[in-house]
Scaffold this motif. Structure first.
Motif, PDB file in Angstrom:
ATOM      1  N   GLY A 157      -7.656 -10.392   0.726  1.00  0.00           N
ATOM      2  CA  GLY A 157      -8.474 -11.555   0.372  1.00  0.00           C
ATOM      3  C   GLY A 157      -7.995 -12.809   1.090  1.00  0.00           C
ATOM      4  N   VAL A 160      -9.718 -12.989   4.138  1.00  0.00           N
ATOM      5  CA  VAL A 160     -11.137 -13.289   3.951  1.00  0.00           C
ATOM      6  C   VAL A 160     -11.371 -14.792   3.787  1.00  0.00           C
ATOM      7  N   ILE A 161     -10.475 -15.484   3.045  1.00  0.00           N
ATOM      8  CA  ILE A 161     -10.747 -16.894   2.746  1.00  0.00           C
ATOM      9  C   ILE A 161     -10.645 -17.762   3.990  1.00  0.00           C
ATOM     10  N   TYR A 279     -12.640 -17.725  -4.482  1.00  0.00           N
ATOM     11  CA  TYR A 279     -13.050 -18.242  -3.170  1.00  0.00           C
ATOM     12  C   TYR A 279     -13.463 -17.091  -2.252  1.00  0.00           C
ATOM     13  N   ALA A 280     -12.630 -16.052  -2.255  1.00  0.00           N
ATOM     14  CA  ALA A 280     -12.931 -14.891  -1.407  1.00  0.00           C
ATOM     15  C   ALA A 280     -14.263 -14.275  -1.826  1.00  0.00           C
ATOM     16  N   CYS A 281     -14.510 -14.231  -3.135  1.00  0.00           N
ATOM     17  CA  CYS A 281     -15.754 -13.667  -3.664  1.00  0.00           C
ATOM     18  C   CYS A 281     -16.949 -14.482  -3.180  1.00  0.00           C
ATOM     19  N   LYS A 283     -17.131 -16.314  -0.625  1.00  0.00           N
ATOM     20  CA  LYS A 283     -17.238 -16.143   0.828  1.00  0.00           C
ATOM     21  C   LYS A 283     -18.016 -14.872   1.175  1.00  0.00           C
ATOM     22  N   LYS A 284     -17.940 -13.883   0.286  1.00  0.00           N
ATOM     23  CA  LYS A 284     -18.624 -12.623   0.565  1.00  0.00           C
ATOM     24  C   LYS A 284     -20.031 -12.583  -0.013  1.00  0.00           C
ATOM     25  N   PRO A 435      -3.944 -19.026   3.909  1.00  0.00           N
ATOM     26  CA  PRO A 435      -3.484 -17.631   3.902  1.00  0.00           C
ATOM     27  C   PRO A 435      -1.959 -17.534   3.928  1.00  0.00           C
ATOM     28  N   LEU A 480     -12.685  -4.054   1.812  1.00  0.00           N
ATOM     29  CA  LEU A 480     -12.639  -5.457   2.241  1.00  0.00           C
ATOM     30  C   LEU A 480     -12.074  -5.558   3.650  1.00  0.00           C
TER      31      LEU A 480
END
Lengths: 500, 296
Positions: A157, A160-161, A279-281, A283-284, A435, A480
């Motif tokens: 994740g 991802v962010i 945040y990662a969620c 973003k997706k 990150p 992911l």
């Protein structure tokens, strides 16, 4: 309805004049210490703990709880206005929150943060009231192997962010993991990379690293431009979120609350992961994902709701199992024990007035925070009108005070300065610090849980796929990783083709 | 008037800090001028101790430390930055707390001796949860194994509560943790307490036998907190502070405040305390030596 009777009983405790006053004091003190980077709820609660001995048990706990979530909200204020995360949970807030402020939406960002937190606080409080008992078992399903799997998802994740190049994000996570190694290994007592400085025996201070990486580079790059900007931000148009902004915050807020409520119940890393996970969620899943990192409402509303929900539900393991999920909860447990209250499922039946009083006071506290902070937004934003030549000095002083106050260590100020320089180099290289920080926080926990799993299983690696939870989490991590990696690889190949 | 500083080698929160704050608050009231707690954490407690060892020996800077810094650290660190035997002079013990040896209720052992027999009968099968290697918790657990002859795999955690969760969930059979941390689970049946590690039974768990009663005399282990002054501090000042601490911890409400946190107040004269520290240092020296930990 039992629930309604219980809540009524609770409100009869939390709405007395004295307890309202203590909730107010807690929220104000919490907001103030939260605004100062570093001066956190933990140190404040520790210092006020002996004072609560002279107070009625419910009043003392209500005040301390107020400090805890007041600080969560206060931390968002400095994260949004001056890019200074006071705690791990507000690191994500800086990403889009500060960008919004830079675009003149500081007031709107603060309002979204307050409203998101209030919504999350309300839902999480209701969840605790209705499901505290059954939910308590959730924590039991998370052993070392499950925690390891969860943190693996967290690390993927972290990539991802980031909104920049994949290779840079991966490099930052790894750099963070390496920095996390510094300190004493709990399994052997071996000191790693710390022999030159005894101050590093317990590793780098998270607050010093976060303030250094996020706050200082901003100041250096502002100063570098030679003629100082009159003020950091463009003039703001309106203090309130526009209708579009309001509409866009709803879905992220709901998702953030759900993620935060679940992760908050996990001991150790859960609450710290909540805002990153949200945040990662976004973003997706969000339609507006391409705007994230440039001041998108989604990137602010989701994580802000998630960290507040997690702050509330982190009370569940303490109240129902007598097991504190983080350092602040350990102090709350200390406060309860000082008043001869043993946190356990029994307190619901033995001390119903106290239990429901505390729970309803969480909601009252969240309400006080909104009522208190919405009108104050104008004042906070005025603060940005101070000419930058005065402001940056003040920011540096407060950073130093905050970092120092975490453990009264001058060494931590040097650590902050060092990471300020590191952050500046990263800024020049276009590498994102978020990150790195997540790797830094998760790395040591991952290692501990990995080695712990193997100690318990007697060296059998099968333990990592030994439960449904681990398998699902590891699968999520792999999926992911593939989603993130495939477009990047394709991109490289396209570039390669173009060159031919 | 100048402020008296009680230097605590830990961050705010936790036993050492709490006891020091209670003592400081009460000394302020007695003296009519302020005694404050200053947290100087890091270096496994050595940084705080070192700063007091180097302070002016006038009674205005005191070390409010815990046993491990003054008794165990010299066996774990190559360079402490101070000499625990020479640079700080003992004033008094302030309070101590015992540990509890507990098992998951699914473990068939109903007493400590049954557990010892069970562990010995299935070598390599048992593990125990506690805090990091080199902490008082870990060394106390090793002491128990040394005395009883049972051998289990140590699973270290950052904090005692985190490990407790895995024991209650049934992943680890045995737990060695302080009484305040585990009492909720003991009372509601999530853990079965087999012994407490004090010389006497705990007021919080009166039905649980001591290690000596349970057949393991010599496995006593306390986490304790005391006060020290820089080496050159005059006798009269040290004696006065020792008496004053005894005075402020004597009232019933002070005892109650400490005992709720699981601590019992145990003031000593400077000489008694000095002898106590020496004995503790020898005891833990033997155990750490037998573990073969390399000095860092």
């Amino acid at each position: 309805m039992d629930l309604i009777n219980n809540l009524l009983l609770g409100f009869s405790v939390s709405l007395t004049a004295a307890n309202l006053l203590y909730a107010l004091i807690g929220c104000v003190v919490g907001t103030l210490v939260g605004v100062l980077p570093g001066v956190g709820a933990l140190a404040t609660i520790a210092m006020l703990l002996p004072i609560t001995y002279g107070m009625a048990p419910a009043s003392g706990l209500i005040m301390l709880a107020g400090i805890y979530y007041g600080a969560q909200y206060g931390g968002s204020i400095s994260a949004i206005l001056v890019n200074l995360p006071g705690e791990t949970s507000s690191v994500v807030t800086t990403i889009d929150g500060h960008q919004m402020a830079k675009r003149g939406r500081a007031g709107a960002a603060l309002a979204i943060s307050a409203l998101g937190s209030f919504f999350a606080g309300t839902v999480a409080t209701l969840a605790i009231a209705a499901f505290a008992g059954p939910m308590s078992n959730f924590a039991f399903h998370f052993g070392p192997a499950e925690n390891f799997a969860l943190m693996t998802v967290g690390l993927v994740g972290a990539v991802v962010i980031s909104s920049g190049a994949l290779s840079k994000a991966v490099a930052m996570v790894i750099l963070g993991l390496l920095l996390g190694l510094v300190g004493t290994d709990i399994n052997t007592g071996t000191s790693r990379f710390a022999s030159a400085f005894p101050e590093l025996t317990e590793g780098f201070s998270v607050v010093a690293v976060a303030v250094g990486l996020f706050g200082l580079p901003e100041i250096i790059s502002n100063l570098e431009r030679g003629n100082l900007p009159e003020r950091i931000l463009v003039p703001f148009r309106s203090l309130w979120p526009s209708r579009t902004e309001m509409r866009r915050m709803v879905a992220p807020m709901v998702r953030g609350t759900a993620i935060g409520s679940l992760l908050g119940m996990l001991p150790g890393g859960g609450a710290a992961l909540a805002s990153f996970a949200s945040y990662a969620c976004e973003k997706k899943v969000s339609r507006y994902a391409p705007e994230m990192g440039k001041g998108a409402v989604e990137g602010l509303a989701g994580p802000e709701s998630a960290n507040n929900a997690a702050a509330q539900t982190s009370f569940i393991p303490l109240l129902t199992l007598g097991i504190p999920s983080n350092a602040v909860m350990a102090l709350m447990m200390g406060a309860m024990i000082l008043h001869s209250i043993q946190p356990s499922p029994l307190i619901i039946t033995k001390e119903p007035a106290l239990f429901w009083g505390l729970i309803t006071s969480m909601w009252v506290g969240n309400l006080i925070l909104v009522v208190l902070n919405l009108p104050l937004i104008g004042i906070w934003v005025m603060f940005l009108k101070v000419p930058y030549k005065y402001l940056f000095g003040a920011i540096l002083v407060f950073c130093s005070i905050g970092v120092y106050s975490v453990s009264s260590s001058v060494f931590d100020i040097y650590v902050m300065v060092f990471f300020g320089l590191v952050g500046y180099v990263l800024l020049k290289l276009d590498c994102e610090p978020a990150p790195l920080l997540l790797g830094f926080v998760l790395g040591p926990m991952m290692e501990e849980n990995f080695r712990r799993s193997l100690l318990i299983s007697g060296g059998d690696y099968g333990v990592f796929v030994g439960s449904a939870i681990s398998i699902v989490l590891l699968a999520v991590a792999v999926i992911l990783a593939v989603i993130v990696a495939v477009p990047a690889i394709r991109g490289i190949r396209q570039e390669a083709f173009q060159e031919e | 008037m100048r402020t008296v500083k009680l230097v605590v080698p830990n961050p705010p929160g936790g036993g050492t800090d709490l006891v020091a704050r209670i003592v400081a608050e009460r000394l302020s009231a007695l003296w009519g001028h302020t005694a404050i707690v200053e947290n100087k954490p890091g270096g496994g407690g050595n940084i705080g101790a070192q700063s007091v060892a180097r302070a002016k020996p006038d009674g205005y800077t005191l070390f409010a430390g815990y046993g491990g810094v003054m008794t165990v650290n010299q066996y774990l660190y190559k360079n402490l930055g101070f000499d625990p035997a020479k640079d700080l002079r003992p004033i008094t013990l302030s309070a101590s707390a015992a540990y509890v040896v507990a098992v998951h209720p699914g473990v068939p052992a109903k007493s400590l001796s049954e557990l010892v027999a069970l562990v010995k009968a299935s070598p390599g099968k048992f593990s125990w949860a506690s805090t990091a290697v080199g902490t008082q918790d870990h060394i106390g657990g090793e002491l128990l194994q040394y005395v009883t002859g049972m051998k289990m795999t140590h699973v270290p955690y950052k904090g005692g509560a985190e490990g407790l969760l895995d024991v209650v969930a049934g992943r680890i059979p045995v737990n060695y943790v302080t009484i305040p941390t585990s009492i909720a689970q003991v009372q509601q049946g999530g853990l079965r307490a087999l012994a407490v590690t004090g010389a006497e039974r705990s007021a919080l768990l009166p039905e649980v036998p001591t290690v000596a009663e349970a057949g393991a005399p010599g496995a006593e282990n306390l986490t304790w907190f005391g006060l020290w002054a820089p080496a050159g501090t005059p006798d009269a000042i040290v004696k006065q502070i020792s008496e004053d601490v005894r005075k402020v911890l004597a009232p019933a409400d002070a005892r109650e405040q400490l005992s709720k946190g699981g601590f019992s107040p145990q003031p000593m004269t400077p000489d008694e305390f000095g002898a106590f520290v020496l004995k503790e240092r020898e005891k833990y020296g033997r155990i750490v030596g037998s573990l073969g930990l390399e000095k860092q």
